[in-house]
Scaffold this motif. Structure first.
Motif, PDB file in Angstrom:
ATOM      1  N   GLN A 122      25.594  26.062  -7.875  1.00 53.85           N
ATOM      2  CA  GLN A 122      27.016  26.326  -8.101  1.00 53.85           C
ATOM      3  C   GLN A 122      27.807  26.271  -6.803  1.00 53.85           C
ATOM      4  OE1 GLN A 122      26.917  30.475  -9.470  1.00 53.85           O
ATOM      5  NE2 GLN A 122      27.653  31.112  -7.482  1.00 53.85           N
ATOM      6  N   TYR A 126      32.379  29.892  -5.450  1.00 57.15           N
ATOM      7  CA  TYR A 126      32.874  30.072  -6.815  1.00 57.15           C
ATOM      8  C   TYR A 126      33.582  31.417  -6.954  1.00 57.15           C
ATOM      9  CZ  TYR A 126      32.852  30.748 -11.886  1.00 57.15           C
ATOM     10  OH  TYR A 126      33.219  30.986 -13.183  1.00 57.15           O
ATOM     11  N   HIS A 229      33.271  20.997  -8.393  1.00 50.49           N
ATOM     12  CA  HIS A 229      32.311  21.847  -9.085  1.00 50.49           C
ATOM     13  C   HIS A 229      32.774  22.105 -10.522  1.00 50.49           C
ATOM     14  CE1 HIS A 229      30.099  23.206  -5.417  1.00 50.49           C
ATOM     15  NE2 HIS A 229      31.269  22.969  -4.834  1.00 50.49           N
ATOM     16  N   ILE A 231      31.526  24.484 -14.217  1.00 52.69           N
ATOM     17  CA  ILE A 231      30.638  25.291 -15.042  1.00 52.69           C
ATOM     18  C   ILE A 231      31.148  25.196 -16.475  1.00 52.69           C
ATOM     19  CG2 ILE A 231      29.791  27.607 -15.582  1.00 52.69           C
ATOM     20  CD1 ILE A 231      29.997  28.336 -12.669  1.00 52.69           C
ATOM     21  N   ILE A 252      25.918  23.951 -15.080  1.00 50.74           N
ATOM     22  CA  ILE A 252      26.501  24.061 -13.746  1.00 50.74           C
ATOM     23  C   ILE A 252      26.319  22.708 -13.075  1.00 50.74           C
ATOM     24  CG2 ILE A 252      26.404  25.182 -11.489  1.00 50.74           C
ATOM     25  CD1 ILE A 252      25.227  27.643 -12.870  1.00 50.74           C
ATOM     26  N   GLN A 254      28.139  19.261 -10.470  1.00 51.58           N
ATOM     27  CA  GLN A 254      29.088  18.747  -9.493  1.00 51.58           C
ATOM     28  C   GLN A 254      29.315  17.276  -9.814  1.00 51.58           C
ATOM     29  OE1 GLN A 254      28.050  19.699  -5.404  1.00 51.58           O
ATOM     30  NE2 GLN A 254      27.165  21.669  -6.007  1.00 51.58           N
ATOM     31  N   LYS A 325      22.470  29.628 -17.532  1.00 46.06           N
ATOM     32  CA  LYS A 325      22.323  29.539 -16.087  1.00 46.06           C
ATOM     33  C   LYS A 325      22.804  30.817 -15.393  1.00 46.06           C
ATOM     34  CE  LYS A 325      21.082  25.259 -16.633  1.00 46.06           C
ATOM     35  NZ  LYS A 325      19.683  24.849 -16.463  1.00 46.06           N
ATOM     36  N   VAL A 327      24.787  32.797 -12.711  1.00 48.25           N
ATOM     37  CA  VAL A 327      26.012  32.581 -11.940  1.00 48.25           C
ATOM     38  C   VAL A 327      26.213  33.766 -10.996  1.00 48.25           C
ATOM     39  CG1 VAL A 327      28.527  32.351 -12.052  1.00 48.25           C
ATOM     40  CG2 VAL A 327      27.089  31.223 -13.772  1.00 48.25           C
TER      41      VAL A 327
END
Length: 355
Positions: A122, A126, A229, A231, A252, A254, A325, A327
């Motif tokens: 991530q 973030y 990025h 999510i 997640i 890019q 996932k 975070v």
């Protein structure tokens, strides 16, 4: 579209070390296990007339809106192909001549790569709790970009409505807002950095799995190729304060840009004032992780006749809806402003050597 066989069960371990001039090296991005499954079996569904029609309608409305805002509704800009360096060797810039009466299916029917987009780190910057909003520019200078992300289930090949897509990126000179104390991202002692929300936001996917943002093409910074990025949250709930809570992070990722496009961006102000070193896609560890059999580079078309007039970009995310996932945000945006996460990736950086 023919795709390479995607390797399964691949695990990349280690960390990417980002160096900032005058600073100690910072362990900024830790590689995560990759998910590898082909979406070749979805090609039939993605080619169905109704699927293409719905995708074209969504992207076509956005494209037409951008051209109207530039007063170009009756003009037909030429979209010339560009070279780039990537694993797929595909030119992501449309080579079509766009006109008012053309069938936009020829432009948007390949709405991104047909694969399970790999889950990658991530990143250290973030911010959880950003606003649900389409326009995230906040008057930041730069080249306007509308980004459309279509979310599909890689197992069923069906679009995923009512998902929440959270994106964030650097500004034209490679700076992220919203986080205090990360080396190379402004004065580490300036608590005012926590107030920044530019180029951060959340959008829901519609009934055809599409979420779109009005943003800017990101600038580069030391140690990373130019990227955005994202999510994808499933099962989250929109709150009265226009944020989302709950749910799970099913993806997640890019996304990246053609190398030739990045070179062109850097000739336009204020990108041209960016003194950070350019790292090419193929030298970026996380790009290599994401592009190892997949294609995380956006398709794009110019809105007007020149790059400075803006870009429309699109990509498809194939996700595993059963995934959940982890975070770990660097900061939280609250009703009282930004607050650093004491257990986040920036707070846990070694302080020795930083002013």
């Amino acid at each position: 579209m023919s795709l390479k066989t995607i390797f399964s069960g691949l695990l990349l371990a280690g960390t990417l070390v980002l160096a900032h001039p005058g600073k100690e090296e910072v362990f900024a991005h830790s590689a995560l296990p990759l998910e590898r499954k082909s979406l070749n079996h979805c090609n039939k569904e993605f080619s169905e007339p109704e699927f293409v029609k719905r995708t074209v309608e969504v992207h076509g409305r956005e494209y037409a809106r951008l051209r109207r805002e530039l007063g170009l509704e009756n003009e037909s800009p030429k979209l010339d192909p560009r070279d780039y360096i990537s694993v797929s060797k595909i030119d992501h810039k449309s080579s079509k001549t766009v006109s008012k009466t053309m069938d936009l299916a020829s432009l948007f029917s390949d709405a991104g790569a047909c694969m399970l987009m790999p889950a990658v780190d991530q990143g250290p910057l973030y911010v959880l709790g950003e606003q649900v909003r389409k326009n995230i520019t906040e008057n930041e200078p730069g080249i306007k970009m509308t980004l459309a992300i279509q979310v599909v289930d890689y197992k069923t090949c069906k679009t995923v409505p009512n998902a929440w897509v959270d994106i964030w990126s650097s500004n034209s000179t490679g700076i992220y807002t919203g986080v205090q104390g990360y080396p190379g991202m402004g004065d580490p002692k300036d608590a005012g950095m926590l107030k920044g929300t530019a180029l951060r936001g959340v959008q829901p996917t519609d009934d055809h799995g599409v979420a779109s943002f009005d943003s800017l093409l990101p600038g580069h910074y030391d140690g990373r190729a130019s990227h955005i990025h994202a999510i994808v949250y499933l099962g989250a709930t929109k709150q009265p304060n226009n944020t989302i809570t709950g749910g799970k992070a099913s993806h997640i990722g890019q996304l990246y840009f053609d190398q030739s496009l990045i070179a062109s961006i850097d000739t336009v102000a204020p990108y041209s004032s960016n003194k950070n070193k350019v790292l090419k896609n193929t030298a970026d560890f996380l790009f290599m992780q994401g592009a190892n059999g997949d294609d995380p580079i956006v398709r794009y078309a110019l809105v007007g006749k020149t790059l400075s007039e803006g870009v429309f970009a699109w990509i498809r995310f194939g996700i595993n809806q059963n995934a959940n996932k982890a975070v770990n945000p660097a900061a939280f945006m609250t009703d009282k402003g930004g607050v650093m996460n004491p257990k986040g990736p920036v707070a846990l950086l070694p302080k020795t050597g930083y002013p």
